[in-house]
Scaffold this motif. Structure first.
Motif, PDB file in Angstrom:
ATOM      1  N   PHE A 174      -8.739  -2.146   5.599  1.00 50.87           N
ATOM      2  CA  PHE A 174      -7.405  -2.607   5.204  1.00 50.87           C
ATOM      3  C   PHE A 174      -6.409  -2.226   6.290  1.00 50.87           C
ATOM      4  N   CYS A 175      -5.226  -2.839   6.231  1.00 54.74           N
ATOM      5  CA  CYS A 175      -4.186  -2.559   7.228  1.00 54.74           C
ATOM      6  C   CYS A 175      -3.400  -1.320   6.828  1.00 54.74           C
ATOM      7  N   ASP A 176      -3.194  -0.438   7.786  1.00 52.71           N
ATOM      8  CA  ASP A 176      -2.385   0.748   7.538  1.00 52.71           C
ATOM      9  C   ASP A 176      -1.600   1.077   8.800  1.00 52.71           C
ATOM     10  N   VAL A 177      -0.577   1.873   8.645  1.00 52.00           N
ATOM     11  CA  VAL A 177       0.337   2.164   9.749  1.00 52.00           C
ATOM     12  C   VAL A 177      -0.360   2.796  10.954  1.00 52.00           C
ATOM     13  N   PRO A 178      -1.145   3.872  10.794  1.00 50.44           N
ATOM     14  CA  PRO A 178      -1.760   4.502  11.974  1.00 50.44           C
ATOM     15  C   PRO A 178      -2.621   3.545  12.795  1.00 50.44           C
ATOM     16  N   GLN A 179      -3.421   2.697  12.101  1.00 51.93           N
ATOM     17  CA  GLN A 179      -4.290   1.764  12.817  1.00 51.93           C
ATOM     18  C   GLN A 179      -3.484   0.681  13.549  1.00 51.93           C
ATOM     19  N   MET A 180      -2.393   0.220  12.924  1.00 55.65           N
ATOM     20  CA  MET A 180      -1.567  -0.819  13.555  1.00 55.65           C
ATOM     21  C   MET A 180      -0.810  -0.277  14.763  1.00 55.65           C
TER      22      MET A 180
ATOM     23  N   LEU B 240       0.832  -1.198   0.000  1.00 57.61           N
ATOM     24  CA  LEU B 240       0.000   0.000   0.000  1.00 57.61           C
ATOM     25  C   LEU B 240       0.871   1.254   0.000  1.00 57.61           C
ATOM     26  N   HIS B 241       1.869   1.271   0.865  1.00 53.50           N
ATOM     27  CA  HIS B 241       2.748   2.447   0.947  1.00 53.50           C
ATOM     28  C   HIS B 241       3.734   2.502  -0.214  1.00 53.50           C
ATOM     29  N   LEU B 242       4.136   1.348  -0.721  1.00 51.14           N
ATOM     30  CA  LEU B 242       5.009   1.332  -1.894  1.00 51.14           C
ATOM     31  C   LEU B 242       4.336   2.036  -3.067  1.00 51.14           C
ATOM     32  N   PHE B 243       3.113   1.621  -3.399  1.00 49.35           N
ATOM     33  CA  PHE B 243       2.421   2.191  -4.558  1.00 49.35           C
ATOM     34  C   PHE B 243       1.940   3.620  -4.287  1.00 49.35           C
ATOM     35  N   ALA B 244       1.518   3.898  -3.045  1.00 50.83           N
ATOM     36  CA  ALA B 244       1.039   5.242  -2.726  1.00 50.83           C
ATOM     37  C   ALA B 244       2.169   6.257  -2.793  1.00 50.83           C
ATOM     38  N   CYS B 245       3.308   5.941  -2.181  1.00 50.21           N
ATOM     39  CA  CYS B 245       4.440   6.871  -2.185  1.00 50.21           C
ATOM     40  C   CYS B 245       5.022   7.021  -3.590  1.00 50.21           C
ATOM     41  N   THR B 246       5.090   5.915  -4.328  1.00 52.21           N
ATOM     42  CA  THR B 246       5.580   5.975  -5.707  1.00 52.21           C
ATOM     43  C   THR B 246       4.678   6.878  -6.542  1.00 52.21           C
ATOM     44  N   GLU B 247       3.361   6.795  -6.315  1.00 51.65           N
ATOM     45  CA  GLU B 247       2.426   7.649  -7.049  1.00 51.65           C
ATOM     46  C   GLU B 247       2.628   9.127  -6.695  1.00 51.65           C
TER      47      GLU B 247
ATOM     48  N   ALA C   2      11.931   7.591 -13.635  1.00 50.86           N
ATOM     49  CA  ALA C   2      11.045   6.473 -13.291  1.00 50.86           C
ATOM     50  C   ALA C   2      11.713   5.549 -12.267  1.00 50.86           C
ATOM     51  N   VAL C   3      13.002   5.259 -12.480  1.00 45.77           N
ATOM     52  CA  VAL C   3      13.758   4.418 -11.534  1.00 45.77           C
ATOM     53  C   VAL C   3      13.831   5.096 -10.166  1.00 45.77           C
ATOM     54  N   ALA C   4      14.081   6.405 -10.166  1.00 43.25           N
ATOM     55  CA  ALA C   4      14.170   7.158  -8.909  1.00 43.25           C
ATOM     56  C   ALA C   4      12.835   7.156  -8.166  1.00 43.25           C
ATOM     57  N   VAL C   5      11.747   7.302  -8.928  1.00 44.77           N
ATOM     58  CA  VAL C   5      10.406   7.308  -8.336  1.00 44.77           C
ATOM     59  C   VAL C   5      10.101   5.978  -7.653  1.00 44.77           C
ATOM     60  N   TRP C   6      10.341   4.873  -8.354  1.00 42.21           N
ATOM     61  CA  TRP C   6      10.078   3.551  -7.789  1.00 42.21           C
ATOM     62  C   TRP C   6      11.031   3.234  -6.638  1.00 42.21           C
ATOM     63  N   SER C   7      12.276   3.649  -6.743  1.00 41.34           N
ATOM     64  CA  SER C   7      13.249   3.421  -5.667  1.00 41.34           C
ATOM     65  C   SER C   7      12.860   4.199  -4.421  1.00 41.34           C
ATOM     66  N   GLY C   8      12.432   5.444  -4.605  1.00 43.69           N
ATOM     67  CA  GLY C   8      12.000   6.259  -3.475  1.00 43.69           C
ATOM     68  C   GLY C   8      10.804   5.662  -2.759  1.00 43.69           C
ATOM     69  N   GLY C   9       9.837   5.153  -3.537  1.00 44.93           N
ATOM     70  CA  GLY C   9       8.667   4.506  -2.943  1.00 44.93           C
ATOM     71  C   GLY C   9       9.042   3.256  -2.174  1.00 44.93           C
ATOM     72  N   THR C  10       9.973   2.482  -2.715  1.00 49.43           N
ATOM     73  CA  THR C  10      10.419   1.241  -2.059  1.00 49.43           C
ATOM     74  C   THR C  10      11.128   1.539  -0.744  1.00 49.43           C
ATOM     75  N   ILE C  11      12.039   2.515  -0.766  1.00 48.36           N
ATOM     76  CA  ILE C  11      12.777   2.881   0.456  1.00 48.36           C
ATOM     77  C   ILE C  11      11.820   3.388   1.536  1.00 48.36           C
ATOM     78  N   HIS C  12      10.889   4.237   1.126  1.00 44.95           N
ATOM     79  CA  HIS C  12       9.896   4.764   2.078  1.00 44.95           C
ATOM     80  C   HIS C  12       9.087   3.632   2.703  1.00 44.95           C
ATOM     81  N   SER C  13       8.619   2.696   1.887  1.00 45.96           N
ATOM     82  CA  SER C  13       7.779   1.615   2.381  1.00 45.96           C
ATOM     83  C   SER C  13       8.549   0.677   3.309  1.00 45.96           C
TER      84      SER C  13
END
Length: 310
Positions: free
Chosen positions: A181-187, A107-114, A148-159
């Motif tokens: 769904f599971c998310d960080v604040p709720q967990m 969820l955070h990988l795709f959200a941050c990458t977006e 594009a590589v930087a965007v996906w790498s940034g999302g991966t590192i963040h997640s």
């Protein structure tokens, strides 16, 4: 030592997702609506990707990033909606700890990458509109691929960073997540330890990324709009339409991120409504905005359909 042993013996292995409603009639309605939205998301975004690949006239930086955005939206919605559809027919709505962490990671990988991709798309439009003569030099294919590589790498590192912070916390009950769904604040709320420092880190990470990117995007489009006011050309209306489309997606998508991740981990009734827009409505906006409002895409779709008919 005894406390550590007690925690190990009572670790949570599953979570209960509360979902959107406990009313059976409401759940059936939600199932039907979400299923329709999910099918439309898949059809619309897959069609965008296929059309861009098929039509050589759309092999430009803008549509290269748009195809990435559509791919992300397919993945982003798939992380949450199928599980939610299955849970509407289940009373317990269980999800294992590992599955919950996996869902949260993607969820955070795709959200941050977006988020990063939308920022790059704003930069692309800025160069195209404000520096048209330098556009193909600045936004050449090597630069596009690197971005594009930087965007996906940034999302991966963040997640990875966010998931690592959450998974290290001890969970010994309660085990009910107040969402579908599971998310960080709720967990974080369910951890049986003091989470103030973790919450600050989450706000510093997700919240700061959301706010900074949102400010950068708004400023970028403000500069673009000022530049367009000074231009008198046939492409002005087309550029305005494109920027308006981008700004709509940005506002709805980043609005959720700022709302959820820029405050402490406390649940309020509006969270679920905002989450629905985040996971279901926004991924559907791209096919609508980028096809119905975009002449190039409509022409390419007509060509694609015409070829299939023949």
């Amino acid at each position: 030592m005894e406390e550590a042993l007690l925690l190990n013996q009572s670790l949570v292995t599953h979570f209960h997702l509360k979902g959107l409603s406990v009313n059976q009639k409401v759940q059936i309605s939600v199932f039907a609506i979400f299923l329709i939205f999910y099918v439309l998301i898949l059809i619309g975004n897959i069609l965008i990707v296929i059309t861009i690949i098929y039509d050589h006239q759309l092999h430009t930086p803008m549509y290269f990033f748009l195809s990435n955005l559509s791919f992300i939206d397919i993945c982003h919605s798939t992380v949450t909606i199928p599980k939610m559809l299955v849970d509407t027919w289940s009373e317990k709505k269980l999800i294992s700890f590992d599955a919950c962490v996996t869902q949260m990671f993607f969820l955070h990988l795709f959200a941050c990458t977006e988020i990063f991709l939308l920022t790059v798309m704003a930069y692309d439009r800025y160069v195209a509109i404000c520096k048209p003569l330098q556009y193909m030099t600045v936004m050449n294919w090597k630069v596009c691929v690197l971005l594009a590589v930087a965007v996906w790498s940034g999302g991966t590192i963040h997640s990875i960073a966010l998931t690592s912070l959450t998974i290290k916390l001890p969970y010994c009950g309660p085990d009910e997540i107040d969402n579908f769904f599971c998310d960080v604040p709720q967990m974080i709320k369910l951890a049986c330890t003091d989470t103030h420092i973790i919450e600050i880190l989450v706000i510093s990470n997700s919240g700061l990324i959301s706010v900074v990117c949102f400010v950068v995007l708004v400023v970028s489009y403000a500069v673009i709009l000022v530049s367009l006011r000074q231009q008198i050309s046939e492409g002005r209306q087309k550029a305005l339409s494109t920027c308006a489309a981008h700004l709509t997606v940005v506002t709805l998508f980043l609005g959720h991120c700022v709302f959820i991740y820029s405050r402490p981990s406390t649940s309020i009734p509006e969270d679920k409504v905002v989450s629905v827009f985040f996971t279901v409505v926004t991924p559907l906006l791209n096919p609508i905005i980028y096809t119905l409002r975009n002449e190039d895409m409509k022409n390419a779709l007509n060509k694609l359909m015409g070829k299939k008919e023949r």
